[in-house]
Write a protein that holds these residues in place. Structure first.
Motif, PDB file in Angstrom:
ATOM      1  N   GLY A  64       7.206  45.821  39.595  1.00 45.23           N
ATOM      2  CA  GLY A  64       5.752  45.717  39.608  1.00 45.23           C
ATOM      3  C   GLY A  64       5.105  46.856  38.844  1.00 45.23           C
ATOM      4  O   GLY A  64       4.154  46.647  38.058  1.00 45.23           O
ATOM      5  N   ARG A  65       5.615  48.067  39.027  1.00 44.69           N
ATOM      6  CA  ARG A  65       5.075  49.213  38.283  1.00 44.69           C
ATOM      7  C   ARG A  65       5.345  49.064  36.790  1.00 44.69           C
ATOM      8  O   ARG A  65       4.479  49.376  35.961  1.00 44.69           O
ATOM      9  N   MET A  66       6.530  48.574  36.447  1.00 46.70           N
ATOM     10  CA  MET A  66       6.843  48.369  35.024  1.00 46.70           C
ATOM     11  C   MET A  66       5.923  47.311  34.412  1.00 46.70           C
ATOM     12  O   MET A  66       5.466  47.453  33.267  1.00 46.70           O
ATOM     13  N   PHE A 123       1.399  45.944  30.881  1.00 39.68           N
ATOM     14  CA  PHE A 123       0.063  45.387  30.713  1.00 39.68           C
ATOM     15  C   PHE A 123      -0.870  46.432  30.108  1.00 39.68           C
ATOM     16  O   PHE A 123      -1.665  46.128  29.205  1.00 39.68           O
ATOM     17  N   ALA A 124      -0.772  47.685  30.572  1.00 36.56           N
ATOM     18  CA  ALA A 124      -1.603  48.764  30.018  1.00 36.56           C
ATOM     19  C   ALA A 124      -1.274  48.999  28.551  1.00 36.56           C
ATOM     20  O   ALA A 124      -2.175  49.172  27.711  1.00 36.56           O
ATOM     21  N   ILE A 125       0.010  48.991  28.215  1.00 38.72           N
ATOM     22  CA  ILE A 125       0.419  49.182  26.812  1.00 38.72           C
ATOM     23  C   ILE A 125      -0.096  48.034  25.952  1.00 38.72           C
ATOM     24  O   ILE A 125      -0.594  48.240  24.838  1.00 38.72           O
ATOM     25  N   GLU A 126       0.025  46.812  26.478  1.00 39.69           N
ATOM     26  CA  GLU A 126      -0.465  45.643  25.738  1.00 39.69           C
ATOM     27  C   GLU A 126      -1.970  45.745  25.501  1.00 39.69           C
ATOM     28  O   GLU A 126      -2.451  45.443  24.406  1.00 39.69           O
ATOM     29  N   THR A 127      -2.694  46.181  26.489  1.00 37.26           N
ATOM     30  CA  THR A 127      -4.148  46.331  26.357  1.00 37.26           C
ATOM     31  C   THR A 127      -4.481  47.366  25.295  1.00 37.26           C
ATOM     32  O   THR A 127      -5.340  47.133  24.426  1.00 37.26           O
TER      33      THR A 127
END
Length: 94
Positions: free
Chosen positions: A65-67, A72-76
Motif C-alpha cells: 500500500g505504501r509503495m 501514485f505520487a511519482i506518477e502525479t
C-alpha cells in the motif's frame, strides 16, 4: 452352594472376561488420550504458524500500500513535468 457348576466354571470365566475387557478399554483409552494430545499439539503448532503467516501477509499488504502511494505520487509529479515540458516545447516552436 459354591459347589454348583456356575460358581466353579462360569463365574471365573465371566470375571476373567470382564477384567480383560476392562484392561483393554483402559489401555486403549490411554493410547487414545496420548494420540489426542499429540494431535492437539500439532493443531496448535499449525495454528501458530498460520497466525504468523497472517501477520506477515498483513505487513506485506501494508508495504505494498505504501509503495502504491509512492508510485501514485511519482506518477502525479511526472505528469506535471510532462505538461511543463509540452508547454515549453510549444513556446519554442512558436
Amino acid at each position: 452352594m459354591l459347589n454348583q457348576p456356575f460358581f466353579q466354571v462360569a463365574l471365573p470365566i465371566i470375571v476373567t472376561m470382564v477384567a480383560t475387557v476392562w484392561a483393554m478399554i483402559s489401555t486403549n483409552n490411554r493410547r487414545l488420550d496420548e494420540l489426542s494430545k499429540r494431535f492437539d499439539d500439532g493443531l496448535r503448532a499449525v495454528n501458530q504458524r498460520l497466525g504468523d503467516l497472517a501477520t506477515r501477509l498483513d505487513d506485506l499488504a501494508a508495504r505494498l500500500g505504501r509503495m502504491e502511494d509512492r508510485l501514485f505520487a511519482i506518477e502525479t509529479r511526472l505528469s506535471a513535468v510532462e505538461r511543463k515540458v509540452d508547454a515549453l516545447e510549444l513556446k519554442a516552436w512558436r
